[in-house]
Design an enzyme around this catalytic site. Structure first.
Site, PDB file in Angstrom:
ATOM      1  N   ALA A  88      12.934   3.777   4.943  1.00 44.69           N
ATOM      2  CA  ALA A  88      13.046   5.129   4.391  1.00 44.69           C
ATOM      3  C   ALA A  88      13.218   4.998   2.884  1.00 44.69           C
ATOM      4  O   ALA A  88      13.747   3.992   2.398  1.00 44.69           O
ATOM      5  CB  ALA A  88      14.255   5.826   4.999  1.00 44.69           C
ATOM      6  N   GLY A 131      13.001   1.829   8.474  1.00 46.28           N
ATOM      7  CA  GLY A 131      12.007   2.746   9.043  1.00 46.28           C
ATOM      8  C   GLY A 131      10.647   2.100   9.257  1.00 46.28           C
ATOM      9  O   GLY A 131       9.874   2.559  10.101  1.00 46.28           O
ATOM     10  N   GLU A 134      10.911   0.493  12.443  1.00 50.83           N
ATOM     11  CA  GLU A 134      10.975   1.554  13.459  1.00 50.83           C
ATOM     12  C   GLU A 134       9.612   2.193  13.716  1.00 50.83           C
ATOM     13  O   GLU A 134       9.295   2.547  14.853  1.00 50.83           O
ATOM     14  CB  GLU A 134      12.018   2.596  13.038  1.00 50.83           C
ATOM     15  N   GLU A 154      19.866  -1.389   7.295  1.00 44.27           N
ATOM     16  CA  GLU A 154      20.647  -0.170   7.008  1.00 44.27           C
ATOM     17  C   GLU A 154      22.137  -0.449   6.872  1.00 44.27           C
ATOM     18  O   GLU A 154      22.858   0.250   6.160  1.00 44.27           O
ATOM     19  CB  GLU A 154      20.423   0.876   8.124  1.00 44.27           C
TER      20      GLU A 154
END
Ligand code: COA
Length: 280
Positions: A88, A131, A134, A154
């Site tokens: 992200a 992300g 992911e 994270e």
């Protein structure tokens, strides 16, 4: 629906060959190489539009998601590293509170990729972090270059994964390996990722596209109707007991005997012909 081609998400359509199918494999490239293809709001909105377009367009048989290659280094600066997606966009986290986070992360693009009925492949060359890892986990198949790195860093931001890695990564690699990645935030190599079942294949970066397109092309040449059934039934295993899953399979298997493409597949085998799929 218009093709959601943009400077931030470019789409290539590669014709399917060697089959009765006239259609395409779509390669979608996330294009922010100077930010290692990090997922900002614009990329996430574009990915949502991409999913809707692929699902609604009968010509698209399979979706490949990848990240843009680095641009040539600016004078006096070092080149940026290769990345699938480095997570992200952390700059968008500044000043966010829980309410804003709920809005941003609910029904996000990664869930849209996961919910797609059509086949999806992540083609990974470089960092697949946060992300990025992911998005890879939300695709059906992951193919990585030997120089790729995977991680869920994270924890170093005081966070846990928010695009599904606590669940989908754990389903892929198991509880212990997922927690090790999530709690240490350490990266693993492509070979280690293959060893724990996170990626299906690792190949040289110069062969990655050809290798991926070979698999995508094989999938794209099958009956779309049967493919979506296969995907739906295998995914049902994630939310079912073994007995429930076997019952789902039995019913879906039986239903295929009412489809054109089952009759056609069996006819073609018996007559030593090539099947002409109609996706129904
Ligand atoms: N969000 C926003 N920007 C990011 C980013 C992210 N997740 N990952 C990288 N970038 C940006 C950097 O800020 C830098 O921008 P700049 O050149 O304008 O300063 C550019 O991409 C290149 O990254 P840089 O850190 O200089 O490359 P590196 O080779 O030194 O390190 C990484 C590569 C992947 C190790 C490092 O970029 C990194 O740790 N990124 C964050 C990974 C992460 O925590 N992801 C999870 C987010 S929830």
């Amino acid at each position: 629906m218009d093709e959601p081609n943009s400077s931030i998400l470019t789409i290539e359509k590669i014709p399917v060959t060697g089959s009765s199918i006239s259609g395409y494999v779509a390669i979608a490239t996330i294009n922010r190489p100077n930010k290692l293809n990090a997922l900002n709001a614009e990329v996430m909105e574009s990915l949502k539009a991409l999913c809707a377009w692929v699902e609604s367009n009968a010509e698209i048989r399979c979706l490949v998601i990848t990240g843009a290659e680095p641009l040539p280094a600016e004078e006096g600066k070092r080149a940026k590293p290769n990345a699938f997606v480095a997570g992200a966009d952390i700059s968008e986290f500044v000043g966010m509170d829980s309410e804003a986070t709920r809005v941003k992360f609910t029904d996000n693009a990664v869930e849209k990729i996961w919910s797609m009925a059509k086949p999806t492949i992540a083609m990974i060359d470089g960092f697949a972090l946060g992300g990025g890892c992911e998005i890879a986990c939300s695709c059906d198949i992951r193919i990585a270059s030997e120089r790729s790195k995977f991680g869920t860093p994270e924890i170093n931001l005081g966070l846990i994964p928010g695009y599904g890695a606590t669940q989908r990564l754990a389903k892929l690699v198991g509880y212990g390996k997922a927690l090790e990645m999530i709690m240490t935030g350490e990266m693993i190599t492509a070979d280690e990722a293959r060893g724990i079942g996170l990626v299906n294949h690792v190949c040289g970066h110069e062969n990655l596209r050809e290798f991926t397109m070979n698999i995508a092309g094989k999938i794209a040449s099958k009956s779309g109707y049967t493919l979506t059934t296969a995907k739906r039934v295998v995914k049902a295993a994630l939310n079912s007991t073994l007995d429930e899953g076997i019952a789902i399979e039995a019913e879906e298997f039986a239903k295929l005997f009412d489809s054109h493409d089952q009759e056609e597949g069996v006819r073609a085998f018996m007559e030593r012909d090539k099947p002409k799929w109609l996706d129904r």
